[in-house]
Design a protein around this motif. Structure first.
Motif, mmCIF file in Angstrom:
data_model
loop_
_atom_site.group_PDB
_atom_site.id
_atom_site.type_symbol
_atom_site.label_atom_id
_atom_site.label_comp_id
_atom_site.label_asym_id
_atom_site.label_seq_id
_atom_site.Cartn_x
_atom_site.Cartn_y
_atom_site.Cartn_z
ATOM 1 N N VAL A 1 70.817 20.671 69.942
ATOM 2 C CA VAL A 1 70.035 21.561 70.798
ATOM 3 C C VAL A 1 68.786 20.866 71.335
ATOM 4 N N LEU B 1 72.191 21.037 75.532
ATOM 5 C CA LEU B 1 72.881 20.246 74.518
ATOM 6 C C LEU B 1 72.914 18.787 74.949
ATOM 7 N N GLU C 1 75.872 17.169 71.084
ATOM 8 C CA GLU C 1 75.818 18.629 70.910
ATOM 9 C C GLU C 1 74.695 19.053 69.955
ATOM 10 N N TRP D 1 73.066 24.862 65.317
ATOM 11 C CA TRP D 1 72.236 25.052 66.506
ATOM 12 C C TRP D 1 71.007 25.887 66.198
#
Length: 322
Positions: A155, A149, A153, A109
């Protein structure tokens, strides 16, 4: 909205001046997000200054780790912003549900966040986490709530309500340090956003470098990903100011690698010594989580950090590829 082909569904978010809905765009058969801003609830300052700037920034920004802007529709009473729908919620919700991230997930992320911010900084755009005591400003800065998200998933950076485009040409002063060259030498005096994510110079009410302000917020984000709580207590401003002057401590119950700690320390330090987005792109811990070395992004951002003679100006470099 039906006239434009949108079927508005459930509420997925609330802001100070409006509400975000999930919607279905019948013409292209895709789900989108619709941000509806009430002109009656919004301040004149927001409608005349910040909203047009937000739309302008989003129109010129296209990157896989940014929420895409599709369309703006204005009526006498409302403004409708049609945006990409991130179906996975936000990172804050994830942390609240599952606790601290594994370092591999935090790395994924954060490396995506880094590429998104590198793209913005390369275009002279700052997301601008800043500070104001006004409740109306809450929610519009670089923080966990604004990292959405997608269904895989990945970012998606969202909410550009206080983003700013720095002037494309900045005169280089002979006494400027290399650390603040090019667009990075621009100073801002507008304060708007959250105490917990604000850098010390903002908390002190000083003119600040908005690019380096973004970096401080990135440090707060990474710390929270691996520790499951904010690095600083923002319930007391005096205590917060004291804490931001010291090196941050890590909880013993969440093991964090020394490489990750080193990166966080690079971001959560005084402005004169704080890392730039270029430093973060080159950091060994971040590179571990990049599918490939971001050479193109690094080359572009080096233009912003290379020392220039006092007689030259820097122009906006080419954009970082999405």
């Amino acid at each position: 909205m039906e006239e434009y082909g949108y079927e508005v569904g459930k509420v997925i978010g609330n802001g100070s001046y409006g509400t975000v809905y999930e919607a279905y765009y019948t013409k292209q058969k895709v789900h989108v997000a619709v941000k509806i801003i009430s002109k009656k609830k919004a301040s004149e300052d927001y409608l005349n200054k910040f909203l047009p700037r937000e739309i302008q920034v989003m129109k010129v920004s296209r990157h896989k780790y940014l929420i895409n802007f599709y369309q703006a529709i204005e009526t006498t009473s409302r403004v409708y912003m049609i945006l990409e729908l991130a179906q996975g919620g936000d990172v804050l919700e994830w942390i609240q549900r599952y606790g601290a991230c594994s370092e591999s997930l935090a790395g994924k992320w954060f490396s995506q966040l880094t590429l998104g911010i590198a793209y913005l900084h390369s275009k002279g755009i700052v997301h601008r986490p800043c500070l104001t005591p006004r409740p109306s400003a809450a929610g519009r800065d670089l923080k966990l709530e604004n990292l959405l998200l997608d269904k895989r998933e990945n970012v998606k950076i969202s909410d550009f309500g206080f983003a700013k485009m720095v002037p494309t040409t900045v005169q280089i002063q002979q006494k400027s340090s290399q650390h603040l060259m090019g667009c990075f030498s621009h100073l801002s005096q507008t304060y708007c956003g959250s105490f917990a994510y604000a850098c010390p110079e903002i908390l002190l009410g000083l003119p600040y470098n908005p690019f380096l302000s973004d970096i401080w917020s990135m440090g707060v984000i990474l710390y929270t990903l691996v520790a499951a709580h904010l690095p600083f207590d923002d319930t007391n401003l005096k205590k917060l100011l004291r804490e931001t002057q010291k090196e941050v401590n890590f909880p013993a119950n969440h093991p964090v690698s020394q490489e990750c700690k080193n990166l966080i320390h690079m971001m959560l330090r005084q402005a004169a010594k704080r890392a730039t987005i270029l430093d973060i792109l080159k950091d060994p811990w971040v590179l571990k989580f990049q599918p490939e070395r971001p050479n193109h992004e690094i080359q572009i951002l080096e233009v912003l950090c290379v020392p220039q003679s006092s007689s030259t100006t820097t122009s906006r470099p080419a954009e970082v590829a999405s």
